[in-house]
Scaffold this active site. Structure first.
Site, PDB file in Angstrom:
ATOM      1  N   GLU A 169      55.023  47.627  30.582  1.00 25.93           N
ATOM      2  CA  GLU A 169      55.706  48.898  30.650  1.00 25.93           C
ATOM      3  C   GLU A 169      54.771  50.154  31.530  1.00 25.93           C
ATOM      4  O   GLU A 169      55.078  50.834  32.282  1.00 25.93           O
ATOM      5  CB  GLU A 169      55.906  49.748  29.545  1.00 25.93           C
ATOM      6  CG  GLU A 169      57.054  48.961  28.650  1.00 25.93           C
ATOM      7  CD  GLU A 169      56.653  47.732  27.772  1.00 25.93           C
ATOM      8  OE1 GLU A 169      55.642  46.973  28.215  1.00 25.93           O
ATOM      9  OE2 GLU A 169      57.216  47.368  26.839  1.00 25.93           O
TER      10      GLU A 169
ATOM     11  N   LYS B 287      33.198  44.322  38.230  1.00 27.31           N
ATOM     12  CA  LYS B 287      33.612  43.530  36.959  1.00 27.31           C
ATOM     13  C   LYS B 287      33.129  44.041  35.642  1.00 27.31           C
ATOM     14  O   LYS B 287      31.869  44.443  35.672  1.00 27.31           O
ATOM     15  CB  LYS B 287      33.030  42.072  37.088  1.00 27.31           C
ATOM     16  CG  LYS B 287      34.039  40.930  37.645  1.00 27.31           C
ATOM     17  CD  LYS B 287      33.466  39.846  38.201  1.00 27.31           C
ATOM     18  CE  LYS B 287      33.130  38.931  37.014  1.00 27.31           C
ATOM     19  NZ  LYS B 287      34.444  38.203  36.490  1.00 27.31           N
TER      20      LYS B 287
ATOM     21  N   GLU C  42      30.925  34.983  39.740  1.00 28.51           N
ATOM     22  CA  GLU C  42      31.577  35.563  38.644  1.00 28.51           C
ATOM     23  C   GLU C  42      30.939  34.781  37.327  1.00 28.51           C
ATOM     24  O   GLU C  42      31.051  35.378  36.281  1.00 28.51           O
ATOM     25  CB  GLU C  42      32.718  35.373  38.670  1.00 28.51           C
ATOM     26  CG  GLU C  42      33.431  36.637  39.582  1.00 28.51           C
ATOM     27  CD  GLU C  42      34.950  36.517  39.593  1.00 28.51           C
ATOM     28  OE1 GLU C  42      35.620  36.596  40.831  1.00 28.51           O
ATOM     29  OE2 GLU C  42      35.512  36.118  38.823  1.00 28.51           O
TER      30      GLU C  42
ATOM     31  N   HIS D  74      34.243  28.824  50.759  1.00 24.99           N
ATOM     32  CA  HIS D  74      34.175  30.216  50.916  1.00 24.99           C
ATOM     33  C   HIS D  74      34.009  30.854  49.678  1.00 24.99           C
ATOM     34  O   HIS D  74      34.498  30.357  48.348  1.00 24.99           O
ATOM     35  CB  HIS D  74      35.618  30.680  51.395  1.00 24.99           C
ATOM     36  CG  HIS D  74      36.075  32.152  51.231  1.00 24.99           C
ATOM     37  ND1 HIS D  74      35.145  33.053  52.142  1.00 24.99           N
ATOM     38  CD2 HIS D  74      36.852  32.740  50.543  1.00 24.99           C
ATOM     39  CE1 HIS D  74      35.780  34.351  51.886  1.00 24.99           C
ATOM     40  NE2 HIS D  74      36.316  34.069  50.850  1.00 24.99           N
TER      41      HIS D  74
ATOM     42  N   CYS E 197      33.757  34.735  47.842  1.00 29.35           N
ATOM     43  CA  CYS E 197      33.831  35.829  48.438  1.00 29.35           C
ATOM     44  C   CYS E 197      33.099  36.948  47.563  1.00 29.35           C
ATOM     45  O   CYS E 197      33.784  37.250  46.617  1.00 29.35           O
ATOM     46  CB  CYS E 197      35.282  36.260  48.667  1.00 29.35           C
ATOM     47  SG  CYS E 197      36.551  36.111  47.463  1.00 29.35           S
TER      48      CYS E 197
ATOM     49  N   GLU F 197      31.390  36.842  52.842  1.00 29.90           N
ATOM     50  CA  GLU F 197      31.732  38.218  53.212  1.00 29.90           C
ATOM     51  C   GLU F 197      30.534  39.201  53.706  1.00 29.90           C
ATOM     52  O   GLU F 197      29.717  39.058  53.077  1.00 29.90           O
ATOM     53  CB  GLU F 197      32.363  38.523  51.817  1.00 29.90           C
ATOM     54  CG  GLU F 197      32.968  40.074  52.194  1.00 29.90           C
ATOM     55  CD  GLU F 197      33.152  40.658  50.508  1.00 29.90           C
ATOM     56  OE1 GLU F 197      34.216  39.912  50.025  1.00 29.90           O
ATOM     57  OE2 GLU F 197      32.876  41.593  50.186  1.00 29.90           O
TER      58      GLU F 197
ATOM     59  N   HIS G 211      40.142  44.196  53.888  1.00 31.36           N
ATOM     60  CA  HIS G 211      40.700  45.121  53.061  1.00 31.36           C
ATOM     61  C   HIS G 211      40.835  46.720  53.687  1.00 31.36           C
ATOM     62  O   HIS G 211      41.471  47.523  53.132  1.00 31.36           O
ATOM     63  CB  HIS G 211      39.781  45.223  51.482  1.00 31.36           C
ATOM     64  CG  HIS G 211      39.641  43.940  51.058  1.00 31.36           C
ATOM     65  ND1 HIS G 211      40.720  43.377  50.421  1.00 31.36           N
ATOM     66  CD2 HIS G 211      38.616  43.147  50.924  1.00 31.36           C
ATOM     67  CE1 HIS G 211      40.433  42.309  49.896  1.00 31.36           C
ATOM     68  NE2 HIS G 211      39.096  41.978  50.135  1.00 31.36           N
TER      69      HIS G 211
HETATM   70  N1  GLN Z   1      41.861  30.634  50.902  1.00 29.50           N
HETATM   71  C1  GLN Z   1      42.304  31.823  50.037  1.00 29.50           C
HETATM   72  C2  GLN Z   1      42.803  32.833  51.083  1.00 29.50           C
HETATM   73  O1  GLN Z   1      42.672  32.783  52.094  1.00 29.50           O
HETATM   74  C3  GLN Z   1      40.770  32.369  49.782  1.00 29.50           C
HETATM   75  C4  GLN Z   1      40.967  33.755  48.866  1.00 29.50           C
HETATM   76  C5  GLN Z   1      39.814  34.195  48.240  1.00 29.50           C
HETATM   77  O2  GLN Z   1      38.782  34.060  48.670  1.00 29.50           O
HETATM   78  N2  GLN Z   1      40.136  34.882  47.149  1.00 29.50           N
HETATM   79  O3  GLN Z   1      43.760  33.729  50.521  1.00 29.50           O
HETATM   80 ZN    ZN Z   2      37.394  35.639  50.074  1.00 30.29          ZN
END
Ligand code: GLN
Ligand code: ZN
Length: 767
Positions: free
Chosen positions: A17, A116, A611, A647, A649, A671, A700
């Site tokens: 909600e 986080k 993380e 990858h 991130c 990144e 972003h």
């Molecule tokens: N392969 C995923 C994407 O491109 C990787 C996303 C991520 O790193 N959080 O959406």
């Molecule tokens: Zn990513």
């Protein structure tokens, strides 16, 4: 009687909600008064629910419009100048401007950072500090809510983030500035808060200092003593709450602070209970967090009770019971789960059920004789026995396979240099190859198609045709852009964990198990309840189809074992590393199937690798060892010729770069754009051996990346990393962007890569 209390309740509401109301308010669809009414109603409902569950003390101040750390900043008038609206007082819109950069009133500016919350998946709004700043009481939400709860007749226990944790979690605007210098003015403001709460008639205040579970520098530990000496109030009893781990070397400090009570997390640190009992001064209350506030498993009540007996003997009336931490991290109630398999459902406890467990334990400590509590103990025994024996949980084939894994299964056949040579012979890529991170824009049409399949409105064949059409569009776009390694675009995926979880054995999904991740954003983590295996291929049909449309290499796309683990509710009946290895084997099988289907490059995403790092440094090495080993188990089953990308991130990985190298992926994409290549400092100290994809534009940001800017970034990178090792990529997946933005941004990125090829012609010869 043992006192029961709760540290915090999920604020978002069983039906989300609060999320709905917030988003309506931000869009201008409802007024501030209407939003406030929704908040009031949620608080009232949650207080009543906690009282009905038998809690003696009800937390107040755990409700937040966006985030509890942000509320604290507002309360202390710690509002950056850019988020103020003229001389207007701090109000709801101030909070939203800080959190989101905009609100229905006031300027649109850059938001505060988000980070986080310890090792949970919750994110808080990072306080900003500057040298010499003052604090004063500027926002009365907590006092108003105390008033509200008292008027409704609840025994209200306010919850406040403690001054040292608040300072620790913030960041100084200038680099060389010691945040502890702000402690004195901060404590003046905290003293005022405490006085005001005492004047409202509050008896107990819960003051959270979760940083006591971290490795603290000596001056921070010392600061606790002077701070809490300052905060003593004659009419107010302080319950100092620590959770998420053991106090460890902070134990002596914590037990001796001049407060009336201490809360410890006996779930994450069960062995510490006895040590605390041995050292706790005789007048103090000890709140034992005995029910797991972070995971969704039902408590083994007999075991918990046995753990509590010595505490009760020693403490008597001074023993309090509660969940281990705030219940913010679990869904509200199992009542909303109608479709969940009955056998699995009985193994679970969400927030409401956890409070009943606390009450039952308190009842049993007081001699039992309570039929509801007895029934809960009986249910707990049944559930435990069923979980221990269930064939849904235990799969002998999976366990046997894992036993036969040896070191060779976690190693590629040849070292990277040889693999690179063989891969390049096949792939014939130019220097500074370009690729993307996997997802392409998730349009409304795509979402509708997936929803229609779930509802049964379209057939599987129709679904397949629609997704294939999306894949074809994504491939066409990438061909037209002249990217070097293409992807299929992930149109079939709603979420990178859910997509795989739904196809793996050992995973369950809830209908309404929402957990707040940040502000109005919620996630519904899957539950890993049993041994994991893969009944059938999960991605092969899509990748094979995409590859059939192009001569360029098409990159398969998988989610790695650590991310599948970290973004789910994990099993507690076996070590995390075992679950990670089971997940790794499932991904390994998928990888081998992709290879057999003619896919020459596969990316295994591990955005959560960083993380999962434990809060204490002492735990890092062990975690990284098993996490890296699991990734290698997932990725090492293929021929030298098959190129593995991963990858990760995150913007900070200087501390784990060596572990990332041990992962031994052929290409790692990271990144880099947001930190303006600051990240590359890590590569100065450490010679990263394999290839690196640099995320050169921040997807972003709505701003289009500039070619010259990207060229410049890449040139900077090429000074630190041999240019023959570099790839050029966006910094994450593109699913949240529009096609229009995506096309022009990628166009610019490809142009930048071409310029680099001109600038470094000799790289051609090396390949
Ligand atoms: N392969 C995923 C994407 O491109 C990787 C996303 C991520 O790193 N959080 O959406
Ligand atoms: Zn990513």
């Amino acid at each position: 009687m043992t006192v029961t209390h709760n540290l915090g309740f999920p604020r978002i509401g069983a039906g989300r909600e609060l999320k709905c109301a917030l988003e309506q308010y931000w869009r201008g669809d409802i007024s501030r008064e209407q939003l406030q009414a929704v908040g009031r109603e949620l608080r009232r409902r949650h207080w009543q629910l906690q009282a009905d569950s038998g809690m003696d003390w009800i937390p107040v101040g755990d409700f937040a419009w966006y985030d509890q750390v942000l509320t604290m900043s507002a309360m202390l008038d710690n509002v950056p100048a850019r988020h103020r609206h003229g001389d207007a007082a701090v109000d709801l819109d101030t909070l939203f401007r800080m959190a989101r950069g905009r609100a229905p009133s006031g300027p649109t500016v850059s938001a505060c950072e988000m980070a986080k919350w310890f090792d949970t998946n919750y994110h808080y709004i990072v306080p900003e500090f500057e040298a010499g700043q003052r604090f004063e009481l500027a926002y009365t939400q907590l006092f108003d809510e105390i008033e509200e709860a008292l008027a409704l007749g609840y025994r209200a226990k306010p919850v406040l983030l403690g001054p040292l944790s608040y300072l620790w979690l913030g960041k100084g605007r200038s680099r060389d500035f010691d945040k502890l210098q702000l402690l004195t003015p901060l404590l003046q403001a905290y003293s005022q808060i405490l006085q005001r709460l005492a004047a409202q008639g509050v008896e107990w205040l819960q003051i959270d200092e979760p940083i006591l579970a971290l490795d603290l520098p000596a001056d921070w530990r010392q600061a606790f003593e002077s701070a809490y000496n300052r905060l003593q109030q004659r009419d107010l009893k302080l319950l100092l709450a620590c959770y998420f781990g053991e106090l460890g070397d902070n134990l002596g400090c914590a037990v001796h602070l001049p407060v009336a009570g201490l809360h410890i997390d006996a779930v994450s640190a069960p062995a510490e209970l006895q040590r605390v009992l041995d050292r706790l001064p005789v007048h103090k209350v000890l709140s034992v967090g005995i029910v797991d506030g972070r995971n969704i498993w039902r408590t083994d009540l007999d075991k918990a009770l046995a753990q509590l007996h010595s505490a009760q003997r020693k403490l008597g009336e001074r023993l309090w019971l509660s969940p281990s931490c705030s219940l913010l991290h679990v869904p509200v109630s199992l009542d909303g789960e109608k479709k969940l398999d009955w056998e699995i459902r009985q193994w679970l406890a969400f927030a409401e059920q956890k409070l009943a467990e606390v009450t039952a334990l308190a009842g049993a400590l007081s001699g039992g004789g309570n039929s509801a509590a007895d029934a809960l103990f009986a249910d707990s025994r049944l559930a435990l026995a069923s979980r221990q024996n269930s064939t849904r949980v235990h799969d002998a084939a999976v366990q046997q396979r894992l036993q036969h894994i040896d070191a060779a299964d976690r190693r590629r056949y040849s070292p990277f240099a040889e693999r690179k040579h063989k891969q390049q012979q096949q792939l014939q890529l130019p220097p500074f190859p370009t690729t993307t991170i996997g997802s392409f824009p998730q349009t409304t049409a795509i979402r509708q198609t997936r929803a229609a399949l779930k509802k049964g409105d379209i057939s599987a064949a129709e679904y397949r045709r629609t997704i294939e059409a999306e894949i074809a569009t994504a491939v066409q776009h990438q061909q037209a852009l002249d990217l070097d390694v293409l992807v299929h675009g992930e149109a079939e995926r709603n979420d990178m964990v859910e997509y795989f979880g739904e196809q793996l054995r050992g995973f369950a999904f809830t209908e309404n198990g929402w957990v707040q991740s940040c502000g109005s954003r919620c996630v519904k983590p899957p539950i890993i309840y049993g041994d994991v295996s893969r009944p059938a291929a999960m991605t092969v049909q899509w990748s094979r189809y995409a590859q059939s449309l192009t001569d360029k290499p098409l990159k398969g796309m998988l989610t790695g074992p650590i991310t599948l683990l970290c973004w789910s509710f994990a099993r507690t009946d076996q070590p995390l590393r075992t679950t990670a290895d089971q997940l790794a084997l499932a991904i390994r099988d998928e990888l081998c199937d992709l290879e057999r289907a003619g896919i020459r490059i596969v990316q295994i995403d591990e955005p959560a690798l960083r993380e999962g790092l434990p809060l204490r440094r002492a735990g890092h090495r062990d975690y990284l060892d098993w996490a890296v080993a699991s990734f290698r188990l997932a990725s090492c089953g293929v021929k030298d010729e098959t190129q593995i990308h991963t990858h990760i991130c995150c913007a900070e990985f200087n501390d784990i770069i060596a572990a990332i190298a041990e992962v031994d992926a052929d290409v790692i994409t990271i990144e880099t754009s947001r930190s303006n290549m600051e990240l590359l400092a890590a590569f100065e100290q450490f010679q990263y051996p394999n290839d690196i994809g640099l995320g050169v534009y921040d997807l972003h940001s709505p701003n289009q990346p500039d070619v010259a800017w990207m060229v410049d970034l890449l040139k900077k990178a090429a000074r630190k990393i041999p240019p023959g090792q570099l790839w050029v990529t966006p910094d994450c997946g593109l699913k949240t962007r529009t096609w229009e933005e995506t096309e022009s941004a990628l166009q610019a990125m490809v142009t930048a890569a071409r310029e680099l090829r001109q600038l470094y012609p000799s790289v051609y010869h090396r390949l």
